[in-house]
Design an enzyme around this catalytic site. Sequence first.
Site, PDB file in Angstrom:
ATOM      1  N   LYS A  54      32.545  -9.554 128.475  1.00 42.87           N
ATOM      2  CA  LYS A  54      33.011  -9.485 129.864  1.00 42.87           C
ATOM      3  C   LYS A  54      32.607  -8.197 130.577  1.00 42.87           C
ATOM      4  O   LYS A  54      32.559  -8.156 131.802  1.00 42.87           O
ATOM      5  CB  LYS A  54      34.516  -9.695 129.939  1.00 42.87           C
ATOM      6  CG  LYS A  54      34.900 -11.140 129.663  1.00 42.87           C
ATOM      7  CD  LYS A  54      36.035 -11.599 130.528  1.00 42.87           C
ATOM      8  CE  LYS A  54      36.301 -13.077 130.398  1.00 42.87           C
ATOM      9  NZ  LYS A  54      36.597 -13.495 129.010  1.00 42.87           N
ATOM     10  N   SER A  79      45.173 -10.622 131.541  1.00 43.62           N
ATOM     11  CA  SER A  79      45.887  -9.961 130.456  1.00 43.62           C
ATOM     12  C   SER A  79      44.908  -9.750 129.316  1.00 43.62           C
ATOM     13  O   SER A  79      45.239  -9.235 128.265  1.00 43.62           O
ATOM     14  CB  SER A  79      47.054 -10.822 129.992  1.00 43.62           C
ATOM     15  OG  SER A  79      46.582 -12.105 129.662  1.00 43.62           O
ATOM     16  N   GLU A 205      34.855 -25.615 123.780  1.00 45.72           N
ATOM     17  CA  GLU A 205      36.228 -25.277 124.154  1.00 45.72           C
ATOM     18  C   GLU A 205      37.200 -25.666 123.047  1.00 45.72           C
ATOM     19  O   GLU A 205      36.878 -26.462 122.180  1.00 45.72           O
ATOM     20  CB  GLU A 205      36.737 -25.986 125.413  1.00 45.72           C
ATOM     21  CG  GLU A 205      35.811 -26.750 126.228  1.00 45.72           C
ATOM     22  CD  GLU A 205      36.468 -27.483 127.385  1.00 45.72           C
ATOM     23  OE1 GLU A 205      36.834 -26.809 128.368  1.00 45.72           O
ATOM     24  OE2 GLU A 205      36.580 -28.709 127.327  1.00 45.72           O
ATOM     25  N   GLY A 209      42.455 -27.735 124.914  1.00 50.26           N
ATOM     26  CA  GLY A 209      42.195 -27.392 126.317  1.00 50.26           C
ATOM     27  C   GLY A 209      40.808 -27.833 126.721  1.00 50.26           C
ATOM     28  O   GLY A 209      39.969 -27.024 127.111  1.00 50.26           O
ATOM     29  N   ASP A 211      39.494 -29.195 129.293  1.00 48.08           N
ATOM     30  CA  ASP A 211      39.343 -29.493 130.731  1.00 48.08           C
ATOM     31  C   ASP A 211      37.872 -29.549 131.136  1.00 48.08           C
ATOM     32  O   ASP A 211      37.493 -30.332 132.011  1.00 48.08           O
ATOM     33  CB  ASP A 211      40.084 -28.463 131.585  1.00 48.08           C
ATOM     34  CG  ASP A 211      39.558 -27.063 131.348  1.00 48.08           C
ATOM     35  OD1 ASP A 211      39.856 -26.501 130.282  1.00 48.08           O
ATOM     36  OD2 ASP A 211      38.817 -26.550 132.203  1.00 48.08           O
ATOM     37  N   SER A 311      31.537 -14.155 121.070  1.00 49.35           N
ATOM     38  CA  SER A 311      31.839 -13.605 122.402  1.00 49.35           C
ATOM     39  C   SER A 311      32.731 -12.374 122.426  1.00 49.35           C
ATOM     40  O   SER A 311      32.699 -11.619 123.399  1.00 49.35           O
ATOM     41  CB  SER A 311      32.436 -14.701 123.296  1.00 49.35           C
ATOM     42  OG  SER A 311      33.588 -15.244 122.691  1.00 49.35           O
TER      43      SER A 311
HETATM   44  C1  PLP Z   1      36.722 -14.701 128.568  1.00 49.41           C
HETATM   45  C2  PLP Z   1      36.275 -15.020 127.192  1.00 49.41           C
HETATM   46  C3  PLP Z   1      35.670 -16.257 126.884  1.00 49.41           C
HETATM   47  C4  PLP Z   1      35.479 -17.351 127.907  1.00 49.41           C
HETATM   48  O1  PLP Z   1      34.580 -16.952 128.903  1.00 49.41           O
HETATM   49  P1  PLP Z   1      34.455 -17.734 130.287  1.00 49.41           P
HETATM   50  O2  PLP Z   1      33.429 -17.009 131.044  1.00 49.41           O
HETATM   51  O3  PLP Z   1      35.820 -17.690 130.931  1.00 49.41           O
HETATM   52  O4  PLP Z   1      34.091 -19.125 129.946  1.00 49.41           O
HETATM   53  C5  PLP Z   1      35.209 -16.460 125.586  1.00 49.41           C
HETATM   54  N1  PLP Z   1      35.377 -15.526 124.629  1.00 49.41           N
HETATM   55  C6  PLP Z   1      35.962 -14.331 124.878  1.00 49.41           C
HETATM   56  C7  PLP Z   1      36.085 -13.352 123.773  1.00 49.41           C
HETATM   57  C8  PLP Z   1      36.429 -14.037 126.171  1.00 49.41           C
HETATM   58  O5  PLP Z   1      37.002 -12.844 126.420  1.00 49.41           O
END
Ligand code: PLP
Length: 327
Positions: A54, A79, A205, A209, A211, A311
């Site tokens: 992010k 959060s 996903e 969830g 969606d 991620s």
């Molecule tokens: C926010 C997040 C996601 C999902 O990302 P999106 O852009 O909302 O689809 C996946 N893994 C981690 C670790 C995140 O912080």
Amino acid sequence: MRSLPTYQDILAAAYRLEGHAHRTPVLRSATADARWGAQFFFKCENFQRTGAFKFRGAFNALAKFDAAQRSAGAIAFSSGNHAQAVALAARLLAMPALIVMPQDAPAAKLAATRGYDAEVVLYDRFTEDRVALAQRLAAERGMTLIPPYDHPDVIAGQGTAVKELMEETGPLDRLYVCLGGGGLTSGSALAARALAPQCQVYGVEPEAGNDGQQSLRAGHIVHIATPKTIADGAQTQHLGAYTFAIIQRDVTGILTVSDAQLIEAMRFFAERMKMVVEPTGCLAFAAACAASEASEAERAMQGVRVGVIVSGGNVDMARYAELLAAC
Ligand SMILES: *Cc1c(COP(=O)(O)O)cnc(C)c1O
């Protein structure tokens, strides 16, 4: 709505991030390759600044502010990982940041966000609307609200991870991406379409969830109640207008995995690759493993070059131990 971001925007974002974001490692695992019969390339955003991808989107969005926006600063509600990403990006760009967080957010997350010098405003999740609160504070202070996923600059920033990945590996056959609100998946799909047009791109996903999967089937954005899953970064209730449009156009499909599959993947990362990965960060790999198990008969994965986005790695250690001990 602005026009949809393109690969050109990802290139511009990569330029802005140079020297600020880490170029995260692409790791291999001979054990994973042997066990699942594919060639896996793990893009490890758990090693990104603030511990998740992010930071890429947040920094790109804030770096594009004009002088007036910079002096007033950025505001975000989160959060989770977006809060820390905006807080650190603001500090690096020497602008104020205000983060709206729930009163009952884990103490470690509050401390981490304040540790990046952001001002934190707490709200009551049960009686207050965080969007309305953030919008009121933004208006009062002239601050710019940066949403966690549905913003062209955020999407372009997130897309830089797959740009780096495919620059290193060359075109991949398949790509699995963790999916919440779709910022990472839409950015990844834009990069993959440019760098490997034949690559199959899957968003993944939590089963509870789904969606995104429902939205693709319905042809419009489906809203759901906050899902119960250990993947707390993917507890989003709906995709965004930008992210859905890109996902609909550029993504091959959306897959789901159970919490038990997430824990198995989390254990694999810990045992075999010596990495702490948060439950949400395990979505992509859990689905890649399931796909190879399902296709074993046809040996469909044999030799296939598979990109997996890991991620993030932010998980409370007591919680992490508890999850691993549970099965
Ligand atoms: C926010 C997040 C996601 C999902 O990302 P999106 O852009 O909302 O689809 C996946 N893994 C981690 C670790 C995140 O912080």
